[in-house]
Motif scaffolding. Structure first.
Motif, short mmCIF file in Angstrom:
data_model
loop_
_atom_site.label_atom_id
_atom_site.label_comp_id
_atom_site.label_asym_id
_atom_site.label_seq_id
_atom_site.Cartn_x
_atom_site.Cartn_y
_atom_site.Cartn_z
N GLY A 10 -12.37 3.16 -6.69
CA GLY A 10 -12.12 2.03 -7.57
C GLY A 10 -10.70 2.03 -8.11
N LEU A 11 -10.20 3.23 -8.49
CA LEU A 11 -8.84 3.35 -9.00
C LEU A 11 -7.82 3.01 -7.91
CD1 LEU A 11 -6.82 4.13 -11.18
CD2 LEU A 11 -7.08 6.53 -10.49
N LEU A 12 -8.06 3.50 -6.69
CA LEU A 12 -7.14 3.22 -5.59
C LEU A 12 -7.11 1.73 -5.27
CD1 LEU A 12 -7.90 6.20 -3.15
CD2 LEU A 12 -6.22 6.07 -4.98
N ALA A 13 -8.29 1.11 -5.26
CA ALA A 13 -8.36 -0.32 -5.01
C ALA A 13 -7.65 -1.11 -6.11
CB ALA A 13 -9.83 -0.77 -4.90
N LEU A 14 -7.79 -0.63 -7.35
CA LEU A 14 -7.15 -1.31 -8.49
C LEU A 14 -5.63 -1.29 -8.35
CD1 LEU A 14 -7.58 -2.69 -11.24
CD2 LEU A 14 -7.46 -0.41 -12.30
N VAL A 15 -5.08 -0.19 -7.89
CA VAL A 15 -3.63 -0.09 -7.69
C VAL A 15 -3.16 -1.16 -6.70
CG1 VAL A 15 -1.78 1.34 -6.73
CG2 VAL A 15 -3.48 2.36 -8.25
N ILE A 16 -3.89 -1.31 -5.60
CA ILE A 16 -3.51 -2.30 -4.58
C ILE A 16 -3.66 -3.72 -5.12
CG2 ILE A 16 -4.08 -3.21 -2.29
CD1 ILE A 16 -5.00 -0.38 -1.53
N LYS A 34 4.09 -5.38 -2.30
CA LYS A 34 2.68 -5.21 -1.95
C LYS A 34 2.46 -4.00 -1.04
CE LYS A 34 1.71 -10.03 -2.85
NZ LYS A 34 2.86 -10.04 -3.80
N LEU A 35 3.39 -3.78 -0.12
CA LEU A 35 3.29 -2.59 0.72
C LEU A 35 3.47 -1.31 -0.09
CD1 LEU A 35 5.29 -3.75 3.88
CD2 LEU A 35 2.82 -3.44 3.67
N PHE A 36 4.31 -1.39 -1.11
CA PHE A 36 4.46 -0.24 -2.00
C PHE A 36 3.15 0.06 -2.72
CE2 PHE A 36 5.16 1.05 -6.48
CZ PHE A 36 5.49 2.38 -6.24
N GLY A 37 2.39 -0.98 -3.11
CA GLY A 37 1.10 -0.77 -3.75
C GLY A 37 0.15 0.01 -2.86
N VAL A 38 0.15 -0.31 -1.57
CA VAL A 38 -0.70 0.41 -0.62
C VAL A 38 -0.21 1.85 -0.46
CG1 VAL A 38 -1.61 0.43 1.73
CG2 VAL A 38 -1.17 -1.75 0.60
N TYR A 39 1.11 2.02 -0.39
CA TYR A 39 1.70 3.35 -0.26
C TYR A 39 1.36 4.22 -1.47
CZ TYR A 39 5.41 6.83 0.60
OH TYR A 39 6.10 7.99 0.83
N LEU A 40 1.48 3.63 -2.66
CA LEU A 40 1.17 4.36 -3.89
C LEU A 40 -0.30 4.75 -3.93
CD1 LEU A 40 1.99 5.40 -6.68
CD2 LEU A 40 1.60 3.10 -7.59
N ALA A 41 -1.17 3.83 -3.52
CA ALA A 41 -2.61 4.14 -3.47
C ALA A 41 -2.88 5.28 -2.48
CB ALA A 41 -3.40 2.89 -3.08
N ALA A 42 -2.16 5.27 -1.36
CA ALA A 42 -2.34 6.35 -0.37
C ALA A 42 -1.92 7.70 -0.95
CB ALA A 42 -1.53 6.03 0.89
N ILE A 43 -0.81 7.72 -1.68
CA ILE A 43 -0.34 8.97 -2.29
C ILE A 43 -1.36 9.47 -3.31
CG2 ILE A 43 1.45 10.03 -3.70
CD1 ILE A 43 2.29 9.31 -0.83
N LEU A 44 -1.86 8.57 -4.16
CA LEU A 44 -2.88 8.95 -5.14
C LEU A 44 -4.13 9.45 -4.43
CD1 LEU A 44 -2.53 6.03 -7.73
CD2 LEU A 44 -1.83 8.42 -8.04
N GLY A 45 -4.46 8.82 -3.30
CA GLY A 45 -5.62 9.26 -2.53
C GLY A 45 -5.45 10.67 -1.98
N LEU A 46 -4.22 11.01 -1.57
CA LEU A 46 -3.96 12.36 -1.08
C LEU A 46 -4.13 13.39 -2.19
CD1 LEU A 46 -0.80 11.77 1.15
CD2 LEU A 46 -3.14 12.11 1.90
#
Length: 492
Positions: A10-16, A34-46
């Motif tokens: 949910g947090l990762l989706a919220l970032v995007i 918008k691509l940065f939002g996906v990148y940031l979510a990926a980093i948080l996911g890692l």
């Protein structure tokens, strides 16, 4: 699905969603935001790990491709379109990705054939007649294995730890009753040594190649070959490597001083039996791979080509078979998620996100820039490298740290106008030795801790001395050495 995983997703989706719904900052185009939002979510996911790294990165690539597709169709004139799906997947064409993946086959072969163990017992026979000298057996074993084993988890956890755990038990050092007799020193030394050899070689630790690729994205003029990496790491790295066993010995002195190394080595070699044909072939291939990495650039041969050739020879000669390569989960995971993160960072570079972020940082931090530039920028480099070690306490994975922080520190250096080459070289090495400071700083640490000889207090004390001591060496002798090599034109 458990609640924890749902909250993380949910947090990762919220970032995007937030980056897709909010206006882009001034000077940055909407697609890049918008691509940065996906990148940031990926980093948080890692960092949070709701799923394994490859799952997170594949999902991020898919979302990025969908966003790019929509923007290309409805918002961007065809003549201005610069991003295609194949560019999102560009990380899988990266030579650094394939260098690390191919080198994993060498790692697997050292374990499968038993050559790693044989080398260890031969070294014990030659020089391991005291507990301190056993610490240096560990040093020489790592020096021999680390160029071909980019997984320091497999190296320290799969080869070295079982050997030294067995030695500790053979010496009568029980994890509960007598950990200080020999086991605490030997096992703690295993981890601290592997975190040093991990930055000595480009292929000594999987995140090294990722860090190099990300710092290259920040400044395309900066890059290192395998031999250039070794030249820059050599002086500070060798100093720290050979000081490590004696420093740990002084801070955590083992009660047992003398060792019957002949008996230990004979028993170990007897269990392994005669040297097999596969071990002999692997020895030859390993030597050829080292020669290729050292001299290949003179012949125009890329380091990744050498690694792929070595893997192919091992497969053709049946030193390892394809099923054994398939079982190397670390290698395949690295291929998928490193390729993904390199591809995403490459896309962000193409839409000028990093250029914009560097300029924004320079504007916001203009007030402290003169301080950071004192001493020709050396003050700024020391401050950034120190922060990189302190922040390493927050990460249990070297790969996650590199993906999250290396680009930020590189851009910070650009904003502060410090000498980028010196800073980048320091950052390439600090990820590894920064992991010594805690008992969770790398995947090999829990394996060593599980042997039961070490407690958190002693680990943090000795790890802090090793980590911050290495930082001091790198910020003094290291910087002098790097400047000397740069003036000689080694980077040209």
């Amino acid at each position: 699905m458990d609640k924890s995983k749902i909250y993380k997703l949910g947090l990762l989706a919220l970032v995007i969603v937030i980056t897709c719904m909010t206006p882009n900052p001034e000077g940055l185009n909407p697609l890049a935001w918008k691509l940065f939002g996906v990148y940031l979510a990926a980093i948080l996911g890692l960092i949070m790990k709701p799923y394994k790294e490859p799952v997170i990165l594949l999902s991020a690539l898919a979302i990025s491709a969908l966003i790019i597709g929509v923007y290309n169709k409805f918002y961007i004139p065809k003549e201005e379109q610069v991003i295609e799906m194949k560019k999102v997947l560009g990380g899988y064409a990266s030579t650094t990705t394939w260098l690390v993946f191919s080198a994993f086959s060498l790692s697997v072969s050292f374990v499968v054939t038993g050559l790693g163990k044989r080398i260890a017992y031969l070294l014990i026979k030659l020089i391991g007649n005291s507990t301190l000298k056993l610490g240096y057996v560990n040093v020489f074993l790592e020096l021999l294995l680390s160029p071909a084993m980019p997984s320091n988890t497999a190296r320290a956890g799969g080869v070295v730890t079982p050997i030294f755990n067995s030695i500790a038990l053979a010496l009568g050092s029980d994890p509960e009753k007598s950990p200080k007799k020999a086991g605490r020193y030997l096992l703690l030394n295993v981890y601290m040594v592997t975190k040093t050899t991990s930055y000595l070689f480009l292929t000594g630790m999987a995140p090294n190649a990722l860090a190099l690729s990300l710092l290259h994205q920040v400044n395309p003029a900066f890059n290192l070959t395998w031999i250039q990496w070794l030249l820059f790491s050599s002086v500070p790295g060798i100093i720290c490597l050979f000081l490590t066993p004696i420093v740990i010995y002084l801070l955590c002195p083992p009660e047992l001083k003398k060792v019957d190394n002949k008996k230990i080595s004979e028993e170990g070699l007897r269990e392994l039996g005669p040297m097999s044909v596969k071990e002999k072939i692997l020895t030859i291939v390993f030597i050829l791979a080292l020669l290729g990495w050292v001299f290949g650039s003179m012949l125009g041969i890329d380091s990744s080509a050498v690694a792929i050739a070595a893997m192919s020879i091992l497969l053709i000669t049946n030193v390892i078979n394809w099923d054994e390569v398939l079982k190397s989960k670390g290698g395949w995971s690295t291929l998928i998620w490193y390729g993904g993160i390199i591809g995403m960072s490459g896309v962000l570079s193409q839409v000028n996100f990093f250029k914009w972020l560097g300029e924004a940082l320079a504007t916001q931090l203009s007030g402290i820039t003169p301080t950071m530039q004192l001493g020709g920028g050396m003050v700024g480099i020391v401050i950034i490298l120190t922060i990189s070690i302190v922040i390493r306490y927050l990460f249990a994975s070297g790969g996650a740290y590199v993906a999250a922080m290396v680009t930020v520190f590189g851009l910070l250096g650009v904003a502060m106008k410090v000498p980028y080459e010196l800073l980048a070289i320091g950052l390439l090495f600090s990820n590894s030795y920064g992991g010594t400071t805690s008992h969770y700083g790398g995947a090999a640490a829990p394996i060593v801790m599980a042997c039961g000889y070490n407690d958190t207090k002693s680990w943090w004390k000795i790890g802090g001395v090793i980590g911050y001591g290495t930082l001091i060496v790198h910020c003094t002798i290291g910087i002098l050495w790097w400047r000397f090599l740069i003036e000689l034109g080694v980077l040209n």
